[in-house]
Design an enzyme around this catalytic site. Sequence first.
Site, PDB file in Angstrom:
ATOM      1  N   ASP A 172      21.657  -7.997 -18.956  1.00 16.80           N
ATOM      2  CA  ASP A 172      22.798  -8.697 -19.545  1.00 16.80           C
ATOM      3  C   ASP A 172      22.314  -9.781 -20.509  1.00 16.80           C
ATOM      4  O   ASP A 172      22.818  -9.916 -21.630  1.00 16.80           O
ATOM      5  CB  ASP A 172      23.640  -9.315 -18.423  1.00 16.80           C
ATOM      6  CG  ASP A 172      25.050  -9.692 -18.861  1.00 16.80           C
ATOM      7  OD1 ASP A 172      25.531  -9.168 -19.886  1.00 16.80           O
ATOM      8  OD2 ASP A 172      25.671 -10.511 -18.171  1.00 16.80           O
ATOM      9  N   HIS A 255      27.685  -5.414 -25.958  1.00 16.70           N
ATOM     10  CA  HIS A 255      28.691  -5.491 -24.900  1.00 16.70           C
ATOM     11  C   HIS A 255      29.869  -4.550 -25.169  1.00 16.70           C
ATOM     12  O   HIS A 255      30.480  -4.033 -24.225  1.00 16.70           O
ATOM     13  CB  HIS A 255      29.176  -6.930 -24.713  1.00 16.70           C
ATOM     14  CG  HIS A 255      28.347  -7.695 -23.733  1.00 16.70           C
ATOM     15  ND1 HIS A 255      27.146  -8.276 -24.069  1.00 16.70           N
ATOM     16  CD2 HIS A 255      28.527  -7.947 -22.398  1.00 16.70           C
ATOM     17  CE1 HIS A 255      26.633  -8.867 -22.997  1.00 16.70           C
ATOM     18  NE2 HIS A 255      27.445  -8.674 -21.969  1.00 16.70           N
ATOM     19  N   HIS A 258      28.773  -1.303 -23.819  1.00 14.13           N
ATOM     20  CA  HIS A 258      28.946  -1.335 -22.364  1.00 14.13           C
ATOM     21  C   HIS A 258      30.391  -1.036 -21.990  1.00 14.13           C
ATOM     22  O   HIS A 258      30.684  -0.199 -21.126  1.00 14.13           O
ATOM     23  CB  HIS A 258      28.564  -2.698 -21.781  1.00 14.13           C
ATOM     24  CG  HIS A 258      29.150  -2.927 -20.420  1.00 14.13           C
ATOM     25  ND1 HIS A 258      30.444  -3.395 -20.230  1.00 14.13           N
ATOM     26  CD2 HIS A 258      28.647  -2.713 -19.183  1.00 14.13           C
ATOM     27  CE1 HIS A 258      30.706  -3.436 -18.929  1.00 14.13           C
ATOM     28  NE2 HIS A 258      29.630  -3.048 -18.277  1.00 14.13           N
ATOM     29  N   HIS A 272      26.482  -3.679 -14.490  1.00 13.38           N
ATOM     30  CA  HIS A 272      26.879  -4.199 -15.808  1.00 13.38           C
ATOM     31  C   HIS A 272      25.667  -4.401 -16.719  1.00 13.38           C
ATOM     32  O   HIS A 272      25.619  -3.895 -17.845  1.00 13.38           O
ATOM     33  CB  HIS A 272      27.623  -5.524 -15.623  1.00 13.38           C
ATOM     34  CG  HIS A 272      27.916  -6.256 -16.891  1.00 13.38           C
ATOM     35  ND1 HIS A 272      29.019  -6.009 -17.678  1.00 13.38           N
ATOM     36  CD2 HIS A 272      27.225  -7.257 -17.519  1.00 13.38           C
ATOM     37  CE1 HIS A 272      29.004  -6.810 -18.731  1.00 13.38           C
ATOM     38  NE2 HIS A 272      27.936  -7.577 -18.657  1.00 13.38           N
TER      39      HIS A 272
END
Length: 367
Positions: A172, A255, A258, A272
């Site tokens: 992340d 992101h 994602h 995540h």
Amino acid sequence: MSIKILISPSRYVQGPGAIHSLGEQVKTFGQKAFITGGKTALKETRGDIEKSLKEHNVDSVFEVFRGECCDSEIERLKAAATAAGADFIVAVGGGKVIDAGKAVACLMNKPVVIVPTIAATDAPCSALAVIYTEEGVFDRYFILPQNPNLLVVDTAIIAKAPVRFLVSGMGDALATWFEADSCAKSAAKNIPGGYTTVTALNLARLCYDILLEYGEAAKLAVERGVATPAVEKIIEANTLLSGIGFESSGLAAAHAIHDGLTVLEETHHSYHGEKVAFGTLAHLVLEDRPWAEINEVLDFCTRVGLPVTLAQIGVTDPTPEKIMRVAEKVCEPGMMVHNMPFPVTPQMVYNAIYGADAIGKAYLAKR
């Protein structure tokens, strides 16, 4: 006029045994704490939390989080906290319960305290909650009016969690610098609606540099359940530096990719940060970053155990139809991919995902 905005938590407390200071830190928030967390997180921490709060005359009510940060769960927790007469909310555990706790506190206009038991995402610091459907598909970002009032980060607890959580947090955090840099190039607004500061950009870069320098050493230490200085630095990078860096500089393709990948059920078993790591590689391909940077990211990911191929995040059969579904989700109006320094289309994202997968496969084949 370009207004710059930087936001951050009001107070950040980190170190081994930090949880024992919780009562001292929260005593100004009121006399009744509503505490929610997953079963494992509460099993590990409840005794220490109750003891610390009791020492400072703070009563506590505990409610187990049911696992998904969705509208129905947020409403259930809000009703329970209201019924308990809570003065403030404490969220204990990982990213989804943390986001749910922040959302509940916002809706109740109460302070929120975050006690992460893993360092798997940068959720603890942010004034943002990621809302999913009950089935675990990304729904929307819930922008909150302020960051958490307090973080209590007990590194001894985090070091004893499975190492995959810490590595996911590095995934992340890996996106933070590249997304911040892309947003700065495009003059995209950050999460609070302003422009990035020199401070936020440099914190994002520091986050990346610490990952490269200390990531592997931290992983090896946490495999033994110990919090070395390298672990302390990586927890801070995953939590504080990544949190301030992404929020005050902005999100972009990594992101968004994602979020797009969540439409594929086979990715739901990946964390995540694992999906963000692959999204970062696709981001670099999309932006045509220098080959040396791509190789640096590939080397880091493989050293610490982050995925660099679609198969490693569960997509063992990446058909064109599946990848186009992902790409179309990535490019929906309001998605962060539109913060890139050029217009992005689904076909471009489709190409970047397949391109990143090919590069990752080739890299692994050479090892």
